[in-house]
Design a protein around this motif. Structure first.
Motif, PDB file in Angstrom:
ATOM      1  N   HIS A  99       0.870  -1.406   0.001  1.00 35.33           N
ATOM      2  CA  HIS A  99      -0.085   0.094   0.013  1.00 35.33           C
ATOM      3  C   HIS A  99       0.910   1.276   0.082  1.00 35.33           C
ATOM      4  CE1 HIS A  99      -3.151   2.584   0.946  1.00 35.33           C
ATOM      5  NE2 HIS A  99      -4.136   1.912   0.818  1.00 35.33           N
ATOM      6  N   PRO A 100       0.580   1.894  -0.994  1.00 33.01           N
ATOM      7  CA  PRO A 100       1.603   3.437  -0.822  1.00 33.01           C
ATOM      8  C   PRO A 100       1.696   4.164   0.378  1.00 33.01           C
ATOM      9  CG  PRO A 100      -0.184   3.288  -2.819  1.00 33.01           C
ATOM     10  CD  PRO A 100      -0.291   2.238  -1.889  1.00 33.01           C
ATOM     11  N   ASP A 101       0.569   4.201   0.861  1.00 29.35           N
ATOM     12  CA  ASP A 101       0.460   5.014   2.280  1.00 29.35           C
ATOM     13  C   ASP A 101       1.235   4.394   3.285  1.00 29.35           C
ATOM     14  OD1 ASP A 101      -1.085   6.668   0.762  1.00 29.35           O
ATOM     15  OD2 ASP A 101      -2.993   6.086   1.932  1.00 29.35           O
ATOM     16  N   ALA A 102       1.326   2.997   3.375  1.00 27.08           N
ATOM     17  CA  ALA A 102       2.286   2.143   4.219  1.00 27.08           C
ATOM     18  C   ALA A 102       3.580   2.292   3.908  1.00 27.08           C
ATOM     19  CB  ALA A 102       1.729   0.563   4.400  1.00 27.08           C
ATOM     20  N   ILE A 103       4.157   2.413   2.681  1.00 26.77           N
ATOM     21  CA  ILE A 103       5.311   2.507   2.389  1.00 26.77           C
ATOM     22  C   ILE A 103       5.841   3.874   2.389  1.00 26.77           C
ATOM     23  CG2 ILE A 103       7.048   2.603   0.100  1.00 26.77           C
ATOM     24  CD1 ILE A 103       5.160   0.369  -0.929  1.00 26.77           C
ATOM     25  N   ARG A 104       4.824   4.998   2.163  1.00 28.61           N
ATOM     26  CA  ARG A 104       5.188   6.357   2.495  1.00 28.61           C
ATOM     27  C   ARG A 104       5.383   6.482   4.017  1.00 28.61           C
ATOM     28  NH1 ARG A 104       1.302   8.383   0.712  1.00 28.61           N
ATOM     29  NH2 ARG A 104       1.820   8.560  -1.431  1.00 28.61           N
ATOM     30  N   GLN A 124      -3.986   7.723  -0.303  1.00 31.48           N
ATOM     31  CA  GLN A 124      -3.897   9.391  -0.265  1.00 31.48           C
ATOM     32  C   GLN A 124      -3.056   9.685  -1.375  1.00 31.48           C
ATOM     33  OE1 GLN A 124      -2.536  10.556   3.407  1.00 31.48           O
ATOM     34  NE2 GLN A 124      -4.152   9.317   4.687  1.00 31.48           N
ATOM     35  N   GLN A 125      -2.084   9.352  -1.782  1.00 35.00           N
ATOM     36  CA  GLN A 125      -1.122   9.500  -2.944  1.00 35.00           C
ATOM     37  C   GLN A 125      -0.324   8.277  -3.532  1.00 35.00           C
ATOM     38  OE1 GLN A 125       1.772  12.727  -2.118  1.00 35.00           O
ATOM     39  NE2 GLN A 125       2.822  12.569  -3.856  1.00 35.00           N
ATOM     40  N   ASP A 126      -0.566   8.070  -4.727  1.00 37.37           N
ATOM     41  CA  ASP A 126       0.344   6.822  -5.223  1.00 37.37           C
ATOM     42  C   ASP A 126       1.703   7.176  -5.331  1.00 37.37           C
ATOM     43  OD1 ASP A 126       0.525   4.348  -6.318  1.00 37.37           O
ATOM     44  OD2 ASP A 126      -0.748   4.479  -7.935  1.00 37.37           O
ATOM     45  N   LEU A 127       2.649   5.885  -5.392  1.00 37.57           N
ATOM     46  CA  LEU A 127       3.909   5.903  -5.686  1.00 37.57           C
ATOM     47  C   LEU A 127       4.354   5.131  -6.757  1.00 37.57           C
ATOM     48  CD1 LEU A 127       5.216   5.322  -1.881  1.00 37.57           C
ATOM     49  CD2 LEU A 127       5.194   7.531  -3.116  1.00 37.57           C
ATOM     50  N   GLU A 128       5.233   5.391  -7.541  1.00 40.19           N
ATOM     51  CA  GLU A 128       5.815   4.898  -8.611  1.00 40.19           C
ATOM     52  C   GLU A 128       6.750   3.785  -8.096  1.00 40.19           C
ATOM     53  OE1 GLU A 128       5.133   5.405 -11.906  1.00 40.19           O
ATOM     54  OE2 GLU A 128       3.909   7.050 -11.255  1.00 40.19           O
ATOM     55  N   VAL A 129       6.840   2.599  -8.988  1.00 35.36           N
ATOM     56  CA  VAL A 129       7.779   1.543  -8.640  1.00 35.36           C
ATOM     57  C   VAL A 129       8.707   1.754  -9.726  1.00 35.36           C
ATOM     58  CG1 VAL A 129       8.185  -0.867  -8.463  1.00 35.36           C
ATOM     59  CG2 VAL A 129       6.066   0.005  -7.775  1.00 35.36           C
ATOM     60  N   PRO A 130       9.994   2.216  -9.314  1.00 38.26           N
ATOM     61  CA  PRO A 130      11.047   2.509 -10.409  1.00 38.26           C
ATOM     62  C   PRO A 130      11.589   1.386 -11.319  1.00 38.26           C
ATOM     63  CG  PRO A 130      11.787   3.460  -8.396  1.00 38.26           C
ATOM     64  CD  PRO A 130      10.532   2.769  -7.935  1.00 38.26           C
ATOM     65  N   GLY A 131      11.317   1.709 -12.802  1.00 40.72           N
ATOM     66  CA  GLY A 131      11.493   0.497 -13.601  1.00 40.72           C
ATOM     67  C   GLY A 131      10.447  -0.284 -14.248  1.00 40.72           C
ATOM     68  N   GLU A 132       9.326  -0.142 -13.396  1.00 47.86           N
ATOM     69  CA  GLU A 132       8.174  -0.924 -13.737  1.00 47.86           C
ATOM     70  C   GLU A 132       6.921  -0.098 -14.181  1.00 47.86           C
ATOM     71  OE1 GLU A 132       8.232  -4.045 -13.392  1.00 47.86           O
ATOM     72  OE2 GLU A 132      10.015  -4.468 -12.448  1.00 47.86           O
ATOM     73  N   PRO A 133       6.358  -0.776 -15.005  1.00 46.58           N
ATOM     74  CA  PRO A 133       4.838   0.075 -15.633  1.00 46.58           C
ATOM     75  C   PRO A 133       3.774   0.019 -14.547  1.00 46.58           C
ATOM     76  CG  PRO A 133       5.048  -2.329 -16.407  1.00 46.58           C
ATOM     77  CD  PRO A 133       6.188  -2.367 -15.540  1.00 46.58           C
ATOM     78  N   TYR A 134       4.028  -0.287 -13.390  1.00 51.95           N
ATOM     79  CA  TYR A 134       3.046  -0.413 -12.503  1.00 51.95           C
ATOM     80  C   TYR A 134       3.321   0.569 -11.320  1.00 51.95           C
ATOM     81  CZ  TYR A 134       5.574  -4.161 -10.335  1.00 51.95           C
ATOM     82  OH  TYR A 134       6.685  -4.978  -9.855  1.00 51.95           O
ATOM     83  N   THR A 135       2.423   1.023 -10.634  1.00 48.50           N
ATOM     84  CA  THR A 135       2.615   1.800  -9.256  1.00 48.50           C
ATOM     85  C   THR A 135       2.292   0.698  -8.257  1.00 48.50           C
ATOM     86  OG1 THR A 135       0.435   2.837  -9.377  1.00 48.50           O
ATOM     87  CG2 THR A 135       1.850   3.975 -10.507  1.00 48.50           C
ATOM     88  N   PHE A 136       2.735   1.366  -7.164  1.00 45.91           N
ATOM     89  CA  PHE A 136       2.280   0.706  -5.905  1.00 45.91           C
ATOM     90  C   PHE A 136       0.666   0.509  -5.736  1.00 45.91           C
ATOM     91  CE2 PHE A 136       6.747   1.360  -4.318  1.00 45.91           C
ATOM     92  CZ  PHE A 136       7.010  -0.205  -3.986  1.00 45.91           C
ATOM     93  N   GLY A 137       0.003   1.685  -6.184  1.00 44.49           N
ATOM     94  CA  GLY A 137      -1.426   1.585  -6.119  1.00 44.49           C
ATOM     95  C   GLY A 137      -1.990   0.539  -7.040  1.00 44.49           C
ATOM     96  N   THR A 138      -1.752   0.575  -8.098  1.00 49.78           N
ATOM     97  CA  THR A 138      -2.051  -0.327  -9.111  1.00 49.78           C
ATOM     98  C   THR A 138      -1.886  -1.806  -8.627  1.00 49.78           C
ATOM     99  OG1 THR A 138      -0.203  -0.255 -10.690  1.00 49.78           O
ATOM    100  CG2 THR A 138      -2.154   1.110 -10.984  1.00 49.78           C
ATOM    101  N   LEU A 139      -0.535  -2.280  -8.007  1.00 47.56           N
ATOM    102  CA  LEU A 139      -0.065  -3.490  -7.512  1.00 47.56           C
ATOM    103  C   LEU A 139      -1.017  -3.963  -6.300  1.00 47.56           C
ATOM    104  CD1 LEU A 139       1.606  -5.712  -7.423  1.00 47.56           C
ATOM    105  CD2 LEU A 139       3.311  -4.447  -5.926  1.00 47.56           C
TER     106      LEU A 139
END
Length: 508
Positions: free
Chosen positions: A115-120, A466-481
């Motif tokens: 979850h992007p919020d947990a990672i942030r 609340q806000q998505d985060l990119e996964v560097p080098g991947e076509p998906y974000t943490f939110g889409t994952l």
């Protein structure tokens, strides 16, 4: 080392017969002889090559001095925080050690969320120049773990800020060498994730945090010796009893755990559920469910009390015995005793697999949800009907159970809301309940959901980050994952004909 068992009269005979069968089949000796035919035909995959857990504590005992020295090296380098990036068997044991021991010489964080919020929130709690990341994956390619690594490596690229724990020759081991990780710990490959807490996967994070790893290993060695006996073998007796009780409908293993070990169920959930929940049978572990009056529980329950001497809890356990529920009690002295309880649980689970007639070392349904996640990532999220929560709840009665699966950030408010919902369901419908964060539970009770008895009802909780985060080098974000993981699991459950609904976190 003994286990107190308190069984109603009608169950004493069948359990005694099962113990006699275990003696006749020489179950304890055959486990130590690594005789895979105890569970499945010779040549069955993920069997004899998954028994390294039996003596790993003994084999790693000579490495304790080196582990302690490595922990000291990390602290002398000015590291104040260590973040474990891992899932399932890589994260749950360290999380129990963290909660049980408390703050060590280095603050240990366990991140097993996408979850992007947990990672942030984890990122914002750190000084990245004083942080060590422990990248932990048996396969070396776990999508959640490697996505987390790519994110944090984009913020802190210094190799000295990373450690890997993995099997020999994995892509993660090679990555560690290429990026100059401070160290790569290669684990015994003949240990499955859920049996790996006494291996490098559990001991490395604990040593880095400064916990008394030597004491944990010492109590594990005591349990190892106790579980070699043909008579008075606590692991044999517990596992045989739990297997027999499950076959007789008492298949909801409810943990009651005293402080400071109350988080033990997090680890035990994966061990028991993933090991036994297959071929439409199994033992469902129930952790952290609020205690209610004994009369409210259905007759599908069996209770395991890990006791550190809490008088109030012991009184409530006595009420369960008086009401005719089977209860087992294991005494524990404190966090160092986790080694003993970990090994006892592993051995008992292996024995329960024999009693149930299943292979306790494979996980045939886990890949299914992973495949559905990948499909959603590749093709996009489909339109999914939320389903009818009222209809789901109104149909609950034993031997059914309710699983609450929350694809949201870690939150005390969420956990308190889930606890209130669980208590209400137990009181009104007398069914067992579970709670797990997604995607954590996919590596834990998820196997039981699809492979165990088809009596589950599933409530999936989702939210919008609340806000998505990119996964560097991947076509998906943490939110889409994380949404793909939620969508994929909901589809998987429904494809098995199971009742599964979706709701927002406001219902908790």
């Amino acid at each position: 080392m003994t286990i107190e068992s308190q069984l109603p009269a009608g169950l004493q005979g069948p359990v005694a017969e099962r113990l006699q069968a275990a003696a006749t089949d020489q179950v304890a000796r055959r486990i130590w002889d690594r005789d895979g035919t105890l569970w499945a035909p010779q040549g069955t995959p993920e069997l004899t090559d998954r028994l390294g857990w039996l003596d790993i504590a003994e084999r790693l005992a000579p490495e304790l001095e080196d582990l302690a020295a490595f922990g000291a090296e990390v602290r002398e380098a000015g590291i104040t925080d260590a973040v474990l990036l891992g899932m399932g068997g890589s994260s749950l044991g360290p999380e129990v050690l963290r909660r049980s021991f408390g703050d060590g010489e280095i603050r240990l964080h366990v991140l097993d969320s996408t979850h992007p919020d947990a990672i942030r929130a984890t990122r914002d709690a750190l000084d990245l120049d004083k942080t060590l990341f422990i990248v932990s994956s048996k396969s070396g390619g776990t999508i959640e773990t490697m996505s987390q690594f790519k994110y944090f490596h984009s913020l802190q690229s210094g190799g000295a800020h990373y450690v890997a724990v993995t099997d020999p020759g994995t892509s993660l081991a090679k990555l560690g060498a290429e990026h100059g990780f401070r160290r790569v710990f290669e684990n015994d490959p003949e240990i499955g994730g859920r049996y790996s807490v006494l291996s490098y996967f559990g001991l490395v994070p604990a040593a880095i945090a400064g916990y008394d790893v030597g004491a944990v290993v010492a109590t594990a060695l005591e349990a190892m010796e106790a579980c070699k006996a043909e008579q008075g073998n606590p692991g044999l007796e517990l596992g045989a009893a739990l297997g027999e009780l499950a076959l007789r409908g008492r298949d909801k293993l409810t943990f009651i755990v005293d402080e400071p070990l109350e988080s033990f169920g997090l680890w035990a959930e994966q061990l028991v559920a993933e090991s036994t929940g297959k071929e439409a049978r199994g033992i469902l572990p129930i952790a952290d469910e609020p205690l209610v009056p004994a009369a409210e529980y259905g007759d599908d329950r069996v209770f395991l009390h890990v006791s550190t001497g809490d008088v109030e809890v012991t009184g409530k356990v006595g009420e369960l015995v008086a009401a005719g529920h089977p209860v087992f009690t294991v005494d524990a002295d404190g966090p160092a005793d986790l080694g003993r309880i970990f090994f006892l649980s592993e051995f008992a689970t292996a024995v329960a697999g024999w009693a149930l007639g299943i292979n306790p070392f494979d996980q045939p349904n886990v890949q299914e949800a992973k495949d559905n996640t990948k499909r959603v990532l590749d093709e996009g999220s489909p339109e999914l009907d939320d389903g009818d929560l009222d209809a789901l709840l109104s149909a609950l009665a034993p031997p059914r159970y309710l699983a609450i699966m929350a694809y949201v950030p870690y939150s005390g408010a969420v956990e308190a809301g889930a606890a209130r919902r669980r208590e209400r369901v137990v009181r009104e419908h007398h069914v067992a309940t579970t709670f797990g964060y997604g995607p954590r539970f996919l590596h834990s009770t998820g196997q039981f959901h699809k492979g165990g008895p088809a009596v589950g009802a599933f409530l999936q909780i989702v939210d919008e980050p609340q806000q998505d985060l990119e996964v560097p080098g991947e076509p998906y974000t943490f939110g889409t994952l994380i949404r793909a993981q939620a969508d994929g699991d909901l589809q998987t459950l429904r494809s098995h004909g199971l009742d599964a609904v979706r709701a927002g976190r406001e219902i908790l």
